[in-house]
Enzyme design. Sequence first.
Site, PDB file in Angstrom:
ATOM      1  CB  CYS A 456      68.375  28.194 124.746  1.00 13.31           C
ATOM      2  SG  CYS A 456      69.067  28.960 123.288  1.00 13.31           S
ATOM      3  CG  HIS A 516      69.353  24.806 121.946  1.00 17.83           C
ATOM      4  ND1 HIS A 516      68.333  25.586 122.434  1.00 17.83           N
ATOM      5  CD2 HIS A 516      69.435  23.741 122.777  1.00 17.83           C
ATOM      6  CE1 HIS A 516      67.831  25.032 123.513  1.00 17.83           C
ATOM      7  NE2 HIS A 516      68.482  23.893 123.755  1.00 17.83           N
ATOM      8  CG  ASP A 532      68.267  21.941 126.523  1.00 15.34           C
ATOM      9  OD1 ASP A 532      68.393  23.082 127.015  1.00 15.34           O
ATOM     10  OD2 ASP A 532      67.870  21.734 125.360  1.00 15.34           O
TER      11      ASP A 532
END
Lengths: 733, 346
Positions: A456, A516, A532
């Site tokens: 991520c 994350h 995101d």
Amino acid sequence: MSLFSFSTNKKVIATKPKIAHFSLSTQNSWLLWCCQCINIALISAELSSWMLAIIALSFVWQALLLNKNATSHKLSSDKKNSQSKKKPDHHISPVFLGFFAIAGCLAITLSAQGLGVLLSMVHLLSFAYALKAFELKSRRDFYQLFLLGLFLVAAALIFKQDLSFALIAMVALVVNLAVLLQFFSRAQAVSNTLKTVLLLLGQSMFLAAVLFIVFPRLSPFWQVPQANSATTGLSDTVQPGDIAKLAQSSELAFRVNFSQGNIPTYSQLYWRAMVLEDYDGRAWSRTAPDPATVSHDNYQLEAINKRLFMPNTFKESEKLNYQIITEPSFQHWLFALAPATSKDNSLLLLPDYTIQSRKLLSQAKGYHLDSYLNSPLEVNIAQERKAQNLALPARSNPRLVQLAQQLAQQYPDSEQRAQAVLTQIREQQYFYTLEPPRLLNNSLDQFFFDTKAGFCEHYASAFTFIMRASGVPARLVTGYLGGEYNNLSSDGTTNRSNEAQGAQQGHLSIYQSDAHAWSEIWVEGKGWLRVDPTAAVDPMRVNSGFSTQLQQQQLALNNNLLSFNHLKKFAWLNELRLRFDALDYQWTRWVLGYSNDKQRDLLQQLLGKVQAWKVALIIIGAMAISIALVFGVMLLINHQKKQKRALSPWLVLYQKALLILANNGLEKPVNVTPQKFLLILKIKYPELSLAFARVNASFTRLNYQELTREEQKKEFKKLQQHYKNFIKATKKI
Amino acid sequence: MSPVLSPSENQQVIQDILATIESVVLGKPQECKLALACLLAQGHLLIEDLPGMGKTTLAHMLATTLGLSYQRIQFTSDLLPADVVGFSMLNHTDNSFELHKGAIFNQVVLADEINRASPKTQSALLEAMAEEQVSIDGATYELPSPFFVIATQNPLSHSGTYPLPESQLDRFMMRLSLGFPDLAAEKKILLSHNGKNKTLTKAPTVNHTAIIDQAGLLAMQQAVQEVTVANDVLEYIIALSHISRSAYVDKPLTAQQSNKTGSLGDLHCNPLSPRASKALLSAAKAVAFIDNRDYVLPDDVQAVFYVVCQHRLEQTPTQILSQHAQKNSIAQRILEQVDVLNPLAY
């Protein structure tokens, strides 16, 4: 303990006054050894490896000595002339031991800077504990060792307090006490001793619970130095690969308890921890001043003012109230669904809607938050903030810059531009993986155009970079995504949540593996928007958690066999794990989280208005009642067991006199009558015999003759007088 | 003599009796005292020893000094029960049965060498000892009071002896053995034998007259019963007898003893009956009385424990006279187990 004073009294008489050589029985020595191993194992996580090696060495040594002693003991008893010969006890010479000890202390002192005060003290304690076992020369040494052991168990609880560890510490406590008890009653079987210890612990548990609830939590008289433990969780700089590493850990990060309404969907659970606005070409970091050094009040005031004077942005109907209980991370960061407010004074609400704790999180901490999920963040920001979020180091990632400029021309609208980047990620061959390939100089160019595989933070970094390069203020946000819902934690006192219809019971557990990173871009009129890019490459990660492929990757990387990901494979094991998690949650919430304030609240509920005298009264009362209760029950049990007969005062006095003689080397065998003992005394201590004869005569009259009350009183007075004279006589010798 | 004497008078009489007995049974003051205590405690006495150690002399002296009627039965293997208790015989003159009382109709019966008689004859003594009455041809006759049996026996290893059954042993309050006299005592015995008074060896008691009469003895026995016993001493007696029962009683008396049963459990002694503990108490009282005390000390219990209990605890087939035997006896070991000051040890 006073209940057992009779028996101890006897024991004192029974023990031989001159103990030439103290030694534990073989069985007890081994028990002690095992107990020491358990105690050290308990704290081993905090010890540095060299210290562990030293301690292990001394334990092995100790075991060898014990083994040697046991065999030589056997040999000497075979020869039968063991009494005439000196027992061949194997001991390390004190000089050598002293040298070893000094060397160890020096080593600890030298490494003290790295360890910090608390840890070096713990090192010292453990080291002393391991070495003390070599010089058990007297009873006192044994007691010292025992106390050190207890101290070590308590010290281990400084670092870790979760339920499983508390249970393990309890077991260690039982073992320690059993060893002590076994020392006193060698004849008893170990199982019997254990039974006794458990019984005693059970009896004291009630008292402990009452004291835990009502005893005032005084602030410590001295400052306990903070454990200089390694920080866990997210750090405030992020390089590509950092979060992938963190995601392999199955440690608990924090738990959330939603007090009313429904839990938001998985994809809404973006737990913000840090906002990183500075990029130096390699890593993202944050600018905000260190909370430990800044005067908090101004900062706090500014933040609160900002939020309070945005009346239209926060809608009361969207309010989401929840409680978060974090595990100790040894950092200041806390977690929240932005934007969140709180009235908790121990929290620091920062202007970027992140939250910090004023104190280092060295213990589990619980706090309540109100979040307004759909409200915008910072619709108006200052020009300098805008500039800060556009800043990029010169000459970094030229290919990305080029791409960004291209996009800027293609899509004038910043939202569309973001969408375009996401589309590119979605449509090209990008991989989401826990094992990203290494990047040269953390080059985002290399990632975005060549390797095309990352976790991520790679996608978020690259995306943020592109947005900045194309002229959209953007920043990197780290935190946690999602969480595991556990509905097994039935809540005993959720009167508040029960009022709400369809109240959810249970809690969310968020693990380190849920770590994350994502981006936020600032759009005119809308404030900061969450984007995101992970959703583009792996939608499943955002909507429900790790895909099976990721999980397998995680399994392969994680060498911890007991990690819950392994357990997840079996339904019943998973259920068991969830149940334990629920129990641990309650433990954290009610036992570890039982703070000063909670205690005050509870007392307030019980008493109404808190007044000092009332509190004092209730505390004293509760303690007195509980102590009386415990003792009452014990007395009752004792009474039922055997109709207890109090020792007569003259017998006590007589036995005191006997004790004095025993300490002077003349012990009365139990089966010898007082009269006969007097004859023995006359031979051995003729100068004492007259004084003791008077004591003896009075005692005999009192104990064996039928006397009226009056006579008894008179005679007892005489006995007391004789006893005093006897003591005077003994002092002369 | 008035039936009730003052304590000091009692003491005087006791000392007289003891002095008289000791003047004949030389060098054995402790045994004489115990024998007297046995009679004062209304118990029967068994004297076990080798032949020629003065058993009969002691029994004889006891009877005479206490002023009691006395008869001796020499037990042999062909002695019949009728010889002991008596029998009915037809009187030809008036054609009626006439009771011929046996030797047992005396206040003191000396059953000499009792273990030479057959068990049948021995058991004839049994009813008499326990009930103080005998049955002859269906009629029951009361025995005179006070009634004592003083039996002597040879060690069981001797030829031609029948061991006394446990039931009968239990009926004797004490078993004494005299043992060899010390050098001085033996010299005195030899001198008296060699000297002018030759009649002494033949009938050593002839010269002695009763010091106390029947009423006086009964009063004294009554006084013995009135000696007080403190709770501690009672518990001491209980603890002593309880230890001997440890193999038969599930629950040990105290935790302390439970640890010790291991050492005693492999001794296999016979448990002491309540009759035994009663005998122990009476004997201790009598010893206290002889020592001029109106209360019992643990010392008294210890003094009589061996003689009262050893023959109930185990059958000793071999010599019992040596000091060594007493030191290693079960009775001695039991004594060592119990704390005098805190018998039921908490």
